[in-house]
Design a protein around this motif. Sequence first.
Motif, PDB file in Angstrom:
ATOM      1  N   ARG A  12      34.099  24.078 -28.624  1.00 50.78           N
ATOM      2  CA  ARG A  12      35.559  24.197 -29.406  1.00 50.78           C
ATOM      3  C   ARG A  12      36.527  23.986 -28.249  1.00 50.78           C
ATOM      4  NH1 ARG A  12      34.680  28.340 -33.627  1.00 50.78           N
ATOM      5  NH2 ARG A  12      36.895  27.476 -34.233  1.00 50.78           N
ATOM      6  N   LEU A  13      37.554  23.273 -28.787  1.00 51.31           N
ATOM      7  CA  LEU A  13      38.617  22.935 -28.088  1.00 51.31           C
ATOM      8  C   LEU A  13      39.629  24.326 -27.779  1.00 51.31           C
ATOM      9  CD1 LEU A  13      40.038  19.885 -30.043  1.00 51.31           C
ATOM     10  CD2 LEU A  13      38.686  19.820 -27.872  1.00 51.31           C
ATOM     11  N   PRO A  14      40.029  24.070 -26.499  1.00 49.07           N
ATOM     12  CA  PRO A  14      40.900  25.458 -26.266  1.00 49.07           C
ATOM     13  C   PRO A  14      42.087  25.749 -27.219  1.00 49.07           C
ATOM     14  CG  PRO A  14      40.901  24.085 -24.354  1.00 49.07           C
ATOM     15  CD  PRO A  14      40.220  23.253 -25.668  1.00 49.07           C
ATOM     16  N   GLY A  15      42.106  27.155 -27.663  1.00 54.78           N
ATOM     17  CA  GLY A  15      43.209  27.433 -28.780  1.00 54.78           C
ATOM     18  C   GLY A  15      42.445  27.507 -29.960  1.00 54.78           C
ATOM     19  N   TYR A  16      41.201  27.232 -30.428  1.00 59.78           N
ATOM     20  CA  TYR A  16      40.959  27.226 -31.637  1.00 59.78           C
ATOM     21  C   TYR A  16      39.809  28.236 -31.775  1.00 59.78           C
ATOM     22  CZ  TYR A  16      43.681  23.095 -32.162  1.00 59.78           C
ATOM     23  OH  TYR A  16      44.933  22.271 -32.494  1.00 59.78           O
ATOM     24  N   GLU A  74      42.196  22.278 -36.470  1.00 55.74           N
ATOM     25  CA  GLU A  74      40.992  21.965 -35.725  1.00 55.74           C
ATOM     26  C   GLU A  74      40.394  20.569 -35.870  1.00 55.74           C
ATOM     27  OE1 GLU A  74      37.060  24.183 -33.479  1.00 55.74           O
ATOM     28  OE2 GLU A  74      38.278  25.077 -35.166  1.00 55.74           O
ATOM     29  N   GLN A  75      40.115  20.288 -37.272  1.00 60.99           N
ATOM     30  CA  GLN A  75      39.547  18.957 -37.677  1.00 60.99           C
ATOM     31  C   GLN A  75      40.607  17.915 -36.896  1.00 60.99           C
ATOM     32  OE1 GLN A  75      38.848  18.088 -41.776  1.00 60.99           O
ATOM     33  NE2 GLN A  75      38.592  20.169 -42.279  1.00 60.99           N
ATOM     34  N   GLN A  76      41.939  18.030 -36.960  1.00 60.41           N
ATOM     35  CA  GLN A  76      42.911  17.026 -36.550  1.00 60.41           C
ATOM     36  C   GLN A  76      42.796  17.120 -35.109  1.00 60.41           C
ATOM     37  OE1 GLN A  76      46.295  18.878 -38.283  1.00 60.41           O
ATOM     38  NE2 GLN A  76      46.166  17.562 -40.234  1.00 60.41           N
TER      39      GLN A  76
END
Length: 387
Positions: free
Chosen positions: A187-191, A336-338
């Motif tokens: 997961r990307l940070p913050g999501y 998060e997709q974006q």
Amino acid sequence: MVDRKIWQLGELLKSSKKKGKTGLPLLSVTLHNGLVVRDSLERKMETNLDPTEHLLIEQGCIAYNMMRVWQGALGRADIDGLVSPAYVVLEPTGEIDSLYAEYLFKSPRLIYLFWAYSYGLTQDRLRLYYKDFARISFEFPVLEQQKKISQILSIWDKSIETAEKLLIKSKAQKKSLLQKLLTGKKRLPGYKGKWEVQSLGNLFKERVETNRSDLPLLSITSDRGVIFQGESGRKNNSNDNKSKYRRICVDDIGYNTMRMWQGRSCISDKEGIVSPAYTILEATKEACPLYASYLFKLPELVYVFYRHSQGLVSDTWNLKYNHFKKITWTFPPLEEQQAIARVLKIADEEIELLASKIEYLKQEKKALMQQLLTGKVRVKVDKSKAA
């Protein structure tokens, strides 16, 4: 001092018939990579010959394939090894730098001469025997100039090799990112939002707009994205009547209805019309089209497309929208997709930049070879060394 002289190739490179020795690696001549260790080739080639039945090629010698040398099938050995007895092994005399010779022998002029001196009734039976190779005459610079030229060209080769290694690394990193980010393993940070199972029909509507012959004709390619039909390099075999052709807009995803199970889809950066053989998807407000363009090439989802395709045999399998829309998949929230799409786009841009750099280096090297190997541009060397 005369710095160039016409030589017959047989005066500079002698045929070597030395027998192979046990323990040395098998080498093969390739069209694009010269002489390589046979085990490194994707297409494995077995041999029943004893090492002593092979020819010995020593470091600095050149081997060429008699039947394909006129296509550039030759290479210089960086190590001692064994080659097929069907090859010709050339051992340089003291008047030629073998690295210079390798560059020269891949130049258009020498490739032409290799073809002109080859014998055979048809192209696929042409052979350049050593006795004919030896008769070829060509103008060579003095040895020190040869070495200087090969040194200059090898610097370009090293730059190209470095860039190609970086490209391979970047592609591997992107592949890893795709697998981790599109499956939620990373997961990307913050999501932290929950990923939810959704049907593709809720996220993508089919665009069926026809009678737009006022728009440019586009082609959907597997590697170049959506391009104008004239840039495809293929003859336009479509009918003059484009009334049934489908409109595709910027950020729409077009896929080959009969090849979606092979991953044939891409996002459009143009507006135009495409063949009715394509299905056009318009993303809803809940889907990021760029994210989807990456997701639709994920092997796991491509396999799902394969399972949902309809047809009796693979040549007629198709995934029409009615079947596509029923497929379910787990999606992250829109933001998060974006974010994932932005990360993958940056990776793509880095790959494109490296690919462009490699192409630039190759073209510059090609131009430099033309200048240096023909003598149009002379190199300066220490006269004491050339004496």
